[in-house]
Enzyme design. Structure first.
Site, PDB file in Angstrom:
ATOM      1  N   SER A 108     -19.811   3.442 -27.966  1.00 46.00           N
ATOM      2  CA  SER A 108     -20.108   2.185 -27.284  1.00 46.00           C
ATOM      3  C   SER A 108     -19.745   1.026 -28.200  1.00 46.00           C
ATOM      4  O   SER A 108     -18.589   0.905 -28.605  1.00 46.00           O
ATOM      5  CB  SER A 108     -21.583   2.147 -26.869  1.00 46.00           C
ATOM      6  OG  SER A 108     -21.870   1.007 -26.103  1.00 46.00           O
ATOM      7  N   THR A 109     -20.716   0.209 -28.593  1.00 44.35           N
ATOM      8  CA  THR A 109     -20.433  -0.962 -29.423  1.00 44.35           C
ATOM      9  C   THR A 109     -19.741  -0.566 -30.729  1.00 44.35           C
ATOM     10  O   THR A 109     -20.228   0.293 -31.454  1.00 44.35           O
ATOM     11  CB  THR A 109     -21.736  -1.704 -29.758  1.00 44.35           C
ATOM     12  OG1 THR A 109     -22.449  -1.937 -28.556  1.00 44.35           O
ATOM     13  CG2 THR A 109     -21.444  -3.025 -30.457  1.00 44.35           C
ATOM     14  N   HIS A 120     -18.078   3.003 -23.531  1.00 46.00           N
ATOM     15  CA  HIS A 120     -18.762   2.084 -22.620  1.00 46.00           C
ATOM     16  C   HIS A 120     -17.959   0.797 -22.498  1.00 46.00           C
ATOM     17  O   HIS A 120     -17.793   0.067 -23.474  1.00 46.00           O
ATOM     18  CB  HIS A 120     -20.168   1.759 -23.131  1.00 46.00           C
ATOM     19  CG  HIS A 120     -21.096   2.921 -23.116  1.00 46.00           C
ATOM     20  ND1 HIS A 120     -22.232   2.976 -23.892  1.00 46.00           N
ATOM     21  CD2 HIS A 120     -21.074   4.083 -22.408  1.00 46.00           C
ATOM     22  CE1 HIS A 120     -22.868   4.113 -23.667  1.00 46.00           C
ATOM     23  NE2 HIS A 120     -22.176   4.800 -22.770  1.00 46.00           N
ATOM     24  N   MET A 169     -25.021   1.394 -29.307  1.00 46.06           N
ATOM     25  CA  MET A 169     -26.447   1.142 -29.134  1.00 46.06           C
ATOM     26  C   MET A 169     -27.027   2.061 -28.069  1.00 46.06           C
ATOM     27  O   MET A 169     -26.352   2.442 -27.133  1.00 46.06           O
ATOM     28  CB  MET A 169     -26.674  -0.313 -28.722  1.00 46.06           C
ATOM     29  CG  MET A 169     -28.131  -0.698 -28.602  1.00 46.06           C
ATOM     30  SD  MET A 169     -28.328  -2.417 -28.095  1.00 46.06           S
ATOM     31  CE  MET A 169     -30.118  -2.524 -28.022  1.00 46.06           C
ATOM     32  N   ASP A 188     -27.400   7.115 -25.165  1.00 42.69           N
ATOM     33  CA  ASP A 188     -26.478   7.834 -24.289  1.00 42.69           C
ATOM     34  C   ASP A 188     -25.635   8.809 -25.107  1.00 42.69           C
ATOM     35  O   ASP A 188     -25.005   8.429 -26.094  1.00 42.69           O
ATOM     36  CB  ASP A 188     -25.573   6.850 -23.553  1.00 42.69           C
ATOM     37  CG  ASP A 188     -24.722   7.523 -22.482  1.00 42.69           C
ATOM     38  OD1 ASP A 188     -25.176   8.542 -21.932  1.00 42.69           O
ATOM     39  OD2 ASP A 188     -23.625   7.013 -22.184  1.00 42.69           O
TER      40      ASP A 188
END
Length: 359
Positions: free
Chosen positions: A180-181, A206, A299, A302
């Protein structure tokens, strides 16, 4: 008892409506404070001389200086977490991908029409993005390893030929990656270091709808392997990385002796679509011991449960370490659940992927 230090935010957007809505949105947050707003980067620079923000929300297309030029100046001078607020358009997606590669930690999309209502409805998501950015390790973005040089056509052809021979003898490995991030920069470093003989790779990053296509296209231009936004029915094969499209889940399915992906719309899982857990659980079910699972910077949690399922079905599993993660949330949750067999740095991931070629 001392007060909690507030996150100081600078809003840079040429739209007065956007600046006002974002300011109002953050006004009553106990942990966030808007220290200034600016109509363009030139005004922003002047205001940053008085007080430096913890997080900057930044539009991409602005007068006098575009957001990417401004972002590059920030990252070269004093790296600061930046949340890109960009219009959800094909052109905007390509530009925003350049911003992400420059060092932006998150994307927040806004429509071209009805932006005020959209932003008000998306308040929780945007505030989470700002808090996430404030906790990010932007220094990790500056420690990227130089990508390997692209292989020549002869080498690429030889690698693919060897891959096809190996596939006829054994079930190939599938590498599943979730992030993600900070993942856009991490994936760029990993994928540009691979050669066409590497195992087939399936990825969930993401990212909003439309942005994944631009992201995959950009990586495909940089890499020796093929990178594409996944389509339903795409075969997983050596030398190919498939990236789940924004707004749709991607699962691995078995088709005879081969693997392919299933791409379809569905409800968010762990607040995300695509979801890393959805991919990892399908890999655990269909590939088991013939798979490798890697969870990278991001973050939330998931992917942690899915990675554990992969490990329990015989897959080899890895989590990125804290030092090289922009946000250690997702790897940390996987480690807490004992889902990762090994903890590795970002610089080690490409070597790990290559080591599983046709085992």
């Amino acid at each position: 008892m001392s007060k909690t230090k507030k996150i100081k935010v600078l809003i840079v957007d040429d739209s007065a409506v956007v600046r006002q809505v974002l300011s109002d949105m953050m006004a009553n947050q106990p942990d966030i404070e808007v220290i200034a707003t600016a109509a363009d980067p030139i005004f922003a620079v002047a205001k940053m001389r008085d007080e430096w923000p913890d997080v900057i929300t930044l539009d991409v297309e602005m007068p006098r200086m575009d957001g990417i030029t401004f972002l590059k100046k920030i990252m070269q001078g004093k790296p600061t977490p930046v949340v890109i607020c960009s219009s959800l358009t094909e052109k905007g997606a390509e530009t925003t991908m350049e911003a992400m590669s420059t060092g932006a930690v998150a994307i927040f999309t806004k429509p071209q029409i009805g932006v005020k209502g959209f932003l008000e409805q998306s308040k929780a998501e945007l505030l989470d993005a700002i808090r996430e950015a404030a906790r990010s390790n932007v220094a990790a973005m500056g420690r990227r390893a130089a990508p390997r040089a692209a292989v020549n056509n002869a080498e690429a052809t030889a690698s693919v030929s060897a891959a096809q021979t190996a596939m006829s003898k054994t079930t190939e490995k599938v590498v599943a990656i979730g992030t993600s991030t900070g993942g856009t920069i991490a994936l760029e470093q990993i994928l540009t270091s691979l050669t066409p003989g590497c195992p087939g790779i399936v990825i969930v990053q993401h990212m909003p709808e439309k942005f994944t296509a631009a992201f995959a296209s950009r990586l495909n231009q940089l890499c020796s392997i093929e990178v594409k936004e996944a389509e339903d029915g795409d075969k997983v094969r050596p030398g190919l990385a498939l990236i789940a499209p924004g707004g749709k889940h991607m699962s691995l399915v078995r088709n005879g002796a081969f693997y392919q992906v299933q791409v379809k719309a569905g409800p968010a899982v762990n607040r995300h679509c695509p979801s890393v857990d959805v991919l990892f659980r399908s890999v655990a079910k269909c590939a088991g011991k013939n798979s490798v699972g890697i969870i990278l910077t991001g973050m939330g949690d998931d992917g942690a449960r899915g990675l554990l399922e992969m490990r329990e079905t015989g897959a080899v599993t890895y989590a990125q370490d804290e030092a090289s993660s922009v946000v250690f949330g997702m790897p940390k949750e996987a480690i807490k659940r004992d889902a990762a067999m090994q903890i590795i740095s970002l610089d080690q991931v490409a070597t790990v992927v290559t080591s599983y070629s046709f085992r």
